[in-house]
Structures are given as C-alpha cells and as structure tokens.
Design an enzyme around this catalytic site. Structure first.
Site, PDB file in Angstrom:
ATOM      1  N   CYS A 176       0.010  -1.873   3.740  1.00  0.00           N
ATOM      2  CA  CYS A 176      -1.032  -1.339   3.092  1.00  0.00           C
ATOM      3  C   CYS A 176      -1.568  -2.609   2.078  1.00  0.00           C
ATOM      4  CB  CYS A 176      -0.316  -0.392   1.983  1.00  0.00           C
ATOM      5  SG  CYS A 176       0.800   0.905   2.959  1.00  0.00           S
ATOM      6  N   ASP A 177      -0.708  -3.249   1.746  1.00  0.00           N
ATOM      7  CA  ASP A 177      -1.223  -4.185   0.460  1.00  0.00           C
ATOM      8  C   ASP A 177      -1.193  -5.533   0.615  1.00  0.00           C
ATOM      9  OD1 ASP A 177      -1.237  -1.929  -1.040  1.00  0.00           O
ATOM     10  OD2 ASP A 177       0.858  -2.246  -1.731  1.00  0.00           O
TER      11      ASP A 177
ATOM     12  N   CYS B 185       4.884  -1.597   0.684  1.00  0.00           N
ATOM     13  CA  CYS B 185       4.249  -1.565   1.987  1.00  0.00           C
ATOM     14  C   CYS B 185       3.426  -2.866   2.251  1.00  0.00           C
ATOM     15  CB  CYS B 185       3.337  -0.445   1.932  1.00  0.00           C
ATOM     16  SG  CYS B 185       2.529  -0.262   3.455  1.00  0.00           S
TER      17      CYS B 185
END
Length: 334
Positions: A156-157, A153
C-alpha cells in the site's frame, strides 16, 4: 480446518426474539467489503441492514494516501474513500447503523444476532465483513505516526518512500516478501529481527539475503519510533549486547502478521489455524448455508481494498441467489 470449539450461547439468555426486527440480509462490518456488499444488496432490493462495528471503514480509516484503487487517478485519503463508499451504499437504500454485533446464533434460520449486547435481530442471511487487524509493536509513538511513516502494508505505502532508507520488522515470509517489494522504491531496506535467524521459508530467505538493497540487523528489537510529524528514525535495542542505537529511516514497516476479526464466529464457522474463515472455492459461502464472508476476514493472501471490495460484491450476489433458491420472500424493512 476447524470450527474452534463449541458456540457460546450464554449471551442469548433472557432475549425474546418473537418481535425482533427481521431482515433478509444483515451485513456485519463496513470496510470496502462491507460497503460493497451493502451497495450490491441494496441495488438488488434486498434492503440490507448494515452494522458499522467498532471501526467503521476498517483499516483504511488509518491510511493516508491511497493511490492504487481504480477510479481515483490523483489518489484519495483512506477516510475520504470510505466516506465515498458509504454515500454510495446509502444512495441505493442500505440501512447503515451504528452498532456492533456482539453475539450470533447460526444454529437455524432465521439466524439470531444481538447488537451491542441489548438489541435482538433476525436475519435470513448474514454477510460477514469484519476484516482483520494488523499487529503492531505497541510502542509509545507508533500509533501517533501511523500513516506518517509507520505502516503495516508495504504494497500500500512503499511507493511513498522512493529513494529513502526504510526499516521493516519481522522474520516470516510476509516480512521477506514486503522487504523485497520495498527494494523497488527504497534506497536501503533494513530488515530488523529479534532473533539470529528467520522463520521465513528457505527460498524467501535466499532471495532476501541475495538482494543488495536489504541489510539485516539481527538480535534487535525496535523500542521507539522517532519523529514529530513524520518518521525520522527508530530506536533499536540489541538483546545480546544490551546496546541501544538509533537508525535514521523515513519509514517503519511492521510485518509481524494480521489477526482476523473473527472471534465472534468461533465454534460456528470453519476457520484455518490462525482464524481466517474458510470459504468454498470460487465463492463466499461458508460451511453454514446462508452465511457468507467477504474481505480480510477470509483473505490472508492479498489483503487489498480492491480485493476486499470484489469479494463484497461476490457475497451480495451469492446471498441474493441463495435467497432466491430458498424462495425466501423479500419483505419490507422493519
């Protein structure tokens, strides 16, 4: 849209539901969607029964720092966040149990469920929150470095790798979208693809090809992830020249798709070609009245903790209102 075949009821042979536990709401799964549905259903005095499933907490259990969920200004570890979700649902009386629903019969109400192949449960409504699982490459050190530079992701990261060189694997629209997203933070994005052309749409290809930070590595497969405590590089194999090389990077993003955890419901619920459960627009209603779905089991677009939690809220409210319309009595647990 398809229901993907005929329901398999073999698992119900020999089960007697005469004295089975009967609940108003049964929630299957405990990621952000399942826990939020449990919280809202419990506060509505529906006394929901929640089965945690094979991976309580969902994909966030394998996530380290979460910095984009409201209410955590300093960030939070994914597992710690799921503990907080569970505590809040438990506080309002959600009945949280270990166990995996292994068979369902949605042919009539109350719906029939079997847990762990041995326990019979009856439910007036069911909220499905089984989520989805990211597809990974299956490399030896991939799982060990998950959350330490290996991620599925970028949204997300990606922000954790500011100024670093990173790699992304995949050739579809999602891979190109995530590669472009990573350019906001990374110094260089190496897009690795096992073929010599992309599957992505023309517009996404054009955007990726035009970006100065994205460099394509064609006809190449990632064969190993390097690093002890953190990703330090990847081993590459060129399937045309048979040459093996090492690429120093601080992160490896895998963008080869997700698989919704919906196999259990095939034959009952309308799904798209990939297996995501279809819902009625603006709601969590499925094609079977009384069965609702929230989170990544129905969301193949956003796949974020906040959107999963939002649909968990929706599912609980939808279930509450649907039960009221059916004039279903709210019985005590047991």
């Amino acid at each position: 849209m398809t229901t993907n075949g005929t329901p398999d009821l073999v698992a119900f042979e020999g089960f007697d539901f005469t004295d089975a536990e009967h609940r108003n709401v049964v929630i299957i799964g405990t990621g952000p969607a399942g826990y939020t549905a449990a919280l809202y259903a419990a506060r509505a005095n529906l006394e929901p029964l929640v089965f945690k499933g094979p991976q309580p907490g969902g994909q966030l259990i394998t996530t380290t720092d979460v910095e984009n969920y409201p209410g955590y200004p300093d960030g939070v570890m994914g597992p710690d966040m799921m503990v907080d979700f569970e505590k809040q649902a438990d506080r309002f009386g959600a009945d949280l149990r270990w166990g995996t629903v292994t068979a369902v019969d949605f042919s009539e109400r109350p719906f029939k469920l079997i847990v762990d192949g041995e326990t019979a449960i009856l439910a007036d409504t069911v909220i499905i929150a089984t989520g989805a699982s990211a597809r990974y490459l299956g490399l030896e050190h991939e799982a060990r470095l998950l959350g330490r530079g290996v991620s599925a992701c970028a949204t997300c990261d990606g922000a954790f790798f500011r100024g670093e060189d990173v790699a992304i694997v995949g050739g579809g629209d999602t891979a190109m979208e995530e590669a472009l997203f990573l350019t906001r933070f990374a110094n260089k994005v190496f897009a690795i693809h096992r073929r010599d052309e992309l599957r992505a749409s023309k517009i996404m290809q054009e955007r990726a090809f035009a970006h100065e930070k994205i460099e394509f590595i064609w006809n190449t497969e990632v064969t190993n992830v390097l690093g002890e405590q953190q990703v330090e590089g990847v081993e590459l194999y060129n399937n045309q020249t048979q040459e093996t090389t090492t690429l120093p990077v601080g992160a490896l993003f895998v963008a080869i798709g997700h698989s919704p955890n919906t196999e259990l419901f095939k034959g009952w619920l309308d799904m798209n070609d990939v297996g995501y459960i279809e819902t009625q627009p603006g709601s969590t209603y499925t094609n079977i009245p009384g069965v609702f779905v929230a989170g990544d089991a129905q969301d193949h677009v956003y796949r974020q903790a906040i959107t999963a939690a939002g649909t968990g809220c929706m599912a609980a409210i939808d279930a509450e209102r649907w039960l009221a319309e059916q004039e279903a009595p709210v019985e005590a647990a047991g």
